[in-house]
Design a protein around this motif. Sequence first.
Motif, PDB file in Angstrom:
ATOM      1  N   ARG A 264       0.854  -1.188   0.000  1.00 10.30           N
ATOM      2  CA  ARG A 264       0.000   0.000   0.000  1.00 10.30           C
ATOM      3  C   ARG A 264       0.887   1.233   0.000  1.00 10.30           C
ATOM      4  NH1 ARG A 264      -3.915  -1.060   5.114  1.00 10.30           N
ATOM      5  NH2 ARG A 264      -1.856  -1.348   6.069  1.00 10.30           N
ATOM      6  N   VAL A 265       0.381   2.307  -0.613  1.00  8.19           N
ATOM      7  CA  VAL A 265       1.134   3.551  -0.709  1.00  8.19           C
ATOM      8  C   VAL A 265       0.238   4.698  -0.261  1.00  8.19           C
ATOM      9  CG1 VAL A 265       2.318   5.164  -2.270  1.00  8.19           C
ATOM     10  CG2 VAL A 265       2.548   2.684  -2.611  1.00  8.19           C
ATOM     11  N   VAL A 266       0.809   5.585   0.523  1.00  8.93           N
ATOM     12  CA  VAL A 266       0.165   6.846   0.881  1.00  8.93           C
ATOM     13  C   VAL A 266       0.887   7.955   0.138  1.00  8.93           C
ATOM     14  CG1 VAL A 266      -0.309   8.490   2.751  1.00  8.93           C
ATOM     15  CG2 VAL A 266      -0.524   6.027   3.160  1.00  8.93           C
ATOM     16  N   LEU A 267       0.147   8.841  -0.507  1.00  7.79           N
ATOM     17  CA  LEU A 267       0.732  10.004  -1.157  1.00  7.79           C
ATOM     18  C   LEU A 267       0.528  11.217  -0.266  1.00  7.79           C
ATOM     19  CD1 LEU A 267      -0.378   9.591  -4.887  1.00  7.79           C
ATOM     20  CD2 LEU A 267       1.725   8.791  -3.784  1.00  7.79           C
ATOM     21  N   VAL A 268       1.601  11.942   0.001  1.00  5.96           N
ATOM     22  CA  VAL A 268       1.559  13.152   0.820  1.00  5.96           C
ATOM     23  C   VAL A 268       2.038  14.296  -0.061  1.00  5.96           C
ATOM     24  CG1 VAL A 268       2.266  14.238   2.983  1.00  5.96           C
ATOM     25  CG2 VAL A 268       2.147  11.728   2.830  1.00  5.96           C
ATOM     26  N   GLY A 269       1.197  15.320  -0.256  1.00  7.02           N
ATOM     27  CA  GLY A 269       1.565  16.393  -1.174  1.00  7.02           C
ATOM     28  C   GLY A 269       1.281  17.767  -0.606  1.00  7.02           C
ATOM     29  N   TRP A 270       2.202  18.690  -0.864  1.00  9.36           N
ATOM     30  CA  TRP A 270       2.060  20.081  -0.462  1.00  9.36           C
ATOM     31  C   TRP A 270       1.858  20.937  -1.714  1.00  9.36           C
ATOM     32  CZ3 TRP A 270       5.003  16.503   1.865  1.00  9.36           C
ATOM     33  CH2 TRP A 270       5.027  16.448   3.274  1.00  9.36           C
ATOM     34  N   SER A 271       0.860  21.821  -1.701  1.00 11.97           N
ATOM     35  CA  SER A 271       0.651  22.800  -2.774  1.00 11.97           C
ATOM     36  C   SER A 271       0.538  22.106  -4.135  1.00 11.97           C
ATOM     37  CB  SER A 271       1.776  23.837  -2.749  1.00 11.97           C
ATOM     38  OG  SER A 271       1.481  24.932  -3.577  1.00 11.97           O
ATOM     39  N   MET A 272       1.441  22.414  -5.098  1.00 12.83           N
ATOM     40  CA  MET A 272       1.378  21.732  -6.388  1.00 12.83           C
ATOM     41  C   MET A 272       1.640  20.243  -6.240  1.00 12.83           C
ATOM     42  SD  MET A 272       3.273  22.634 -10.024  1.00 12.83           S
ATOM     43  CE  MET A 272       4.717  21.545  -9.948  1.00 12.83           C
ATOM     44  N   GLY A 273       2.337  19.844  -5.170  1.00 13.13           N
ATOM     45  CA  GLY A 273       2.498  18.420  -4.905  1.00 13.13           C
ATOM     46  C   GLY A 273       1.160  17.735  -4.706  1.00 13.13           C
ATOM     47  N   GLY A 274       0.172  18.472  -4.161  1.00 12.12           N
ATOM     48  CA  GLY A 274      -1.173  17.927  -4.058  1.00 12.12           C
ATOM     49  C   GLY A 274      -1.819  17.744  -5.417  1.00 12.12           C
ATOM     50  N   ALA A 275      -1.598  18.731  -6.322  1.00 12.93           N
ATOM     51  CA  ALA A 275      -2.118  18.602  -7.685  1.00 12.93           C
ATOM     52  C   ALA A 275      -1.492  17.405  -8.388  1.00 12.93           C
ATOM     53  CB  ALA A 275      -1.851  19.884  -8.468  1.00 12.93           C
ATOM     54  N   ILE A 276      -0.199  17.191  -8.162  1.00  7.61           N
ATOM     55  CA  ILE A 276       0.495  16.055  -8.764  1.00  7.61           C
ATOM     56  C   ILE A 276      -0.091  14.743  -8.244  1.00  7.61           C
ATOM     57  CG2 ILE A 276       2.720  14.860  -8.922  1.00  7.61           C
ATOM     58  CD1 ILE A 276       4.049  17.657  -8.715  1.00  7.61           C
ATOM     59  N   ALA A 277      -0.306  14.671  -6.929  1.00  8.41           N
ATOM     60  CA  ALA A 277      -0.856  13.448  -6.334  1.00  8.41           C
ATOM     61  C   ALA A 277      -2.250  13.149  -6.887  1.00  8.41           C
ATOM     62  CB  ALA A 277      -0.904  13.586  -4.811  1.00  8.41           C
ATOM     63  N   LEU A 278      -3.075  14.178  -7.041  1.00  9.48           N
ATOM     64  CA  LEU A 278      -4.424  13.970  -7.569  1.00  9.48           C
ATOM     65  C   LEU A 278      -4.388  13.519  -9.024  1.00  9.48           C
ATOM     66  CD1 LEU A 278      -6.127  17.020  -5.868  1.00  9.48           C
ATOM     67  CD2 LEU A 278      -6.762  14.620  -5.517  1.00  9.48           C
ATOM     68  N   GLN A 279      -3.455  14.055  -9.818  1.00 14.27           N
ATOM     69  CA  GLN A 279      -3.326  13.590 -11.198  1.00 14.27           C
ATOM     70  C   GLN A 279      -2.864  12.140 -11.237  1.00 14.27           C
ATOM     71  OE1 GLN A 279      -4.211  15.267 -14.236  1.00 14.27           O
ATOM     72  NE2 GLN A 279      -5.307  16.249 -12.542  1.00 14.27           N
ATOM     73  N   PHE A 280      -1.992  11.761 -10.308  1.00 18.12           N
ATOM     74  CA  PHE A 280      -1.530  10.372 -10.260  1.00 18.12           C
ATOM     75  C   PHE A 280      -2.703   9.430 -10.020  1.00 18.12           C
ATOM     76  CE2 PHE A 280      -0.405   6.617  -7.881  1.00 18.12           C
ATOM     77  CZ  PHE A 280       0.637   6.084  -8.615  1.00 18.12           C
ATOM     78  N   VAL A 281      -3.545   9.718  -9.008  1.00 22.18           N
ATOM     79  CA  VAL A 281      -4.623   8.776  -8.697  1.00 22.18           C
ATOM     80  C   VAL A 281      -5.681   8.771  -9.790  1.00 22.18           C
ATOM     81  CG1 VAL A 281      -4.224   8.900  -6.211  1.00 22.18           C
ATOM     82  CG2 VAL A 281      -5.882  10.455  -7.268  1.00 22.18           C
ATOM     83  N   ALA A 282      -5.739   9.830 -10.608  1.00 21.10           N
ATOM     84  CA  ALA A 282      -6.709   9.868 -11.705  1.00 21.10           C
ATOM     85  C   ALA A 282      -6.189   9.199 -12.966  1.00 21.10           C
ATOM     86  CB  ALA A 282      -7.088  11.316 -12.018  1.00 21.10           C
ATOM     87  N   ARG A 283      -4.848   9.165 -13.150  1.00 18.37           N
ATOM     88  CA  ARG A 283      -4.316   8.792 -14.453  1.00 18.37           C
ATOM     89  C   ARG A 283      -3.337   7.628 -14.439  1.00 18.37           C
ATOM     90  NH1 ARG A 283      -2.751  14.689 -16.879  1.00 18.37           N
ATOM     91  NH2 ARG A 283      -2.360  13.446 -18.760  1.00 18.37           N
ATOM     92  N   SER A 284      -2.773   7.282 -13.314  1.00 12.99           N
ATOM     93  CA  SER A 284      -1.769   6.217 -13.293  1.00 12.99           C
ATOM     94  C   SER A 284      -2.412   4.841 -13.173  1.00 12.99           C
ATOM     95  CB  SER A 284      -0.809   6.413 -12.121  1.00 12.99           C
ATOM     96  OG  SER A 284       0.055   5.293 -11.996  1.00 12.99           O
ATOM     97  N   PRO A 285      -1.928   3.864 -13.923  1.00 10.89           N
ATOM     98  CA  PRO A 285      -2.418   2.495 -13.748  1.00 10.89           C
ATOM     99  C   PRO A 285      -2.036   1.898 -12.396  1.00 10.89           C
ATOM    100  CG  PRO A 285      -0.579   2.544 -15.295  1.00 10.89           C
ATOM    101  CD  PRO A 285      -0.951   3.967 -15.031  1.00 10.89           C
ATOM    102  N   LEU A 286      -1.160   2.570 -11.658  1.00 14.39           N
ATOM    103  CA  LEU A 286      -0.765   2.087 -10.332  1.00 14.39           C
ATOM    104  C   LEU A 286      -1.626   2.670  -9.223  1.00 14.39           C
ATOM    105  CD1 LEU A 286       3.134   2.342 -10.670  1.00 14.39           C
ATOM    106  CD2 LEU A 286       1.643   0.420 -11.231  1.00 14.39           C
ATOM    107  N   ALA A 287      -2.627   3.468  -9.573  1.00 11.47           N
ATOM    108  CA  ALA A 287      -3.429   4.162  -8.561  1.00 11.47           C
ATOM    109  C   ALA A 287      -4.126   3.194  -7.610  1.00 11.47           C
ATOM    110  CB  ALA A 287      -4.452   5.064  -9.237  1.00 11.47           C
ATOM    111  N   ALA A 288      -4.389   1.983  -8.049  1.00  9.32           N
ATOM    112  CA  ALA A 288      -5.070   1.013  -7.193  1.00  9.32           C
ATOM    113  C   ALA A 288      -4.264   0.665  -5.950  1.00  9.32           C
ATOM    114  CB  ALA A 288      -5.381  -0.256  -7.986  1.00  9.32           C
ATOM    115  N   HIS A 289      -2.968   0.930  -5.977  1.00  8.22           N
ATOM    116  CA  HIS A 289      -2.118   0.626  -4.829  1.00  8.22           C
ATOM    117  C   HIS A 289      -2.113   1.741  -3.785  1.00  8.22           C
ATOM    118  CE1 HIS A 289      -0.412  -2.962  -6.743  1.00  8.22           C
ATOM    119  NE2 HIS A 289      -0.402  -2.265  -7.866  1.00  8.22           N
TER     120      HIS A 289
END
Length: 423
Positions: A264-289
């Motif tokens: 399991r993975v937790v994403l922790v993001g600050w500012s644009m890092g939050g935007a990056i994390a949200l794009q990852f969970v929307a677009r990455s095939p690894l988001a299920a993890h």
Amino acid sequence: MSGAQRWRRIVGRRWSRRVATVGALAGTGVATLGVAASTAAAVTFARHVVTPARHKPDDLEILQVGPHRVVFSRTPDSVVPGRYGVWTDGGRGHFRVGEVLEDVAPDDGKGVRPRAEGRVTRELLGVDAGVPRPGPARWNQYYWAGDPGRALGLPHVELLVPGEVGPLPVWDVPPAGRPDDADEADGAGGADWAVLVHGRGATREETLRALPLLHRLGLHCAVPAYRNDADGPPSPARRYGLGGTEWHDVHSVVQHALDRGARRVVLVGWSMGGAIALQFVARSPLAAHVAALVLDGPVVDWRDVLDHQARKNGFPVGLGRYGMALLGHPWGRRLVGVDSPVDLSQMDWVRRAEELSLPVLLVHSAADDYVPAGPSRRLAEARPDLITYVAEDRARHTKEWNVDPRRWEDEVEGFLTARLGRG
């Protein structure tokens, strides 16, 4: 030579027609000023948004230094309670300060004496590099300076993880009690990872505040630089994608974690890092993890942020929106110089709220004057089933930990304990 003739000489007739087409998307601001002048202004605005700032000027003065206290010029940052870091000597020196001991507001200038500038006295908590002395300095929310070992005494390894545009420097911080090279695939103790993503124009040092807690909770932490960072690989255009391209780098780091045995993975993001994390969970095939997101002062709607920045800096909002249209247009993006079109509509998570499927801890201060908290609040209101919203009213941008470290850590620990069964 007329302005239109000069414009055609610069961009050519074909480009003039294309820019006029894009200009029509932006509405009245373009029509009022004319295509050439408004496009030049919009391009300047858009380029500023996507261009990494390599040099940041000093923003306050050190007036006096004592054994246990420092006197600063009075600024919007230096008066806020909490713990902060201060860079000196162009970033070569660094020290840490704590609570305000004295706050003297500026003289109103109406008395006999000349107008006196304000000053703020704060406790000196520690010196990491250099010697504090009077002179120019720069405030920072990172508090700590250096890498996890030097700043926090945490064992770590500096890795290079293969990425889409080049090797990504990554701090690899194993959980407490586990050696750096342990095989994690054989047990749950090291199976949970956290990937920490800093904000636009920041460095990996921004994440240091969170590492002691995550380390204590038994999470294996990976802290990457991403494309176009000072220490990250450059993309061809050397400009940010505001999360629309950088998520590929997080994908590479999450793949590295999975290859090392992460479950399991937790994403922790600050500012644009939050935007990056949200794009990852929307677009990455690894988001299920991904098990959960922790977002601090995140950008959940770039258009709201850029409208705010335009107003704050006296730039016409209509021209700012024209710049946003240029970023996303197949022709206009070439004027701005980004690697690919930046579709800001795909980064509006208030509009996309129903697409969220992961638990989110969202920390955002009402006093954030860089990324306004309004979109975060509206997103939380739209998805109370998934989003735990933590409001603050004193902290400036991504400084919620600084104002109240115990509350920030308690909120994050409680959230992750409930989602991961750790604590």
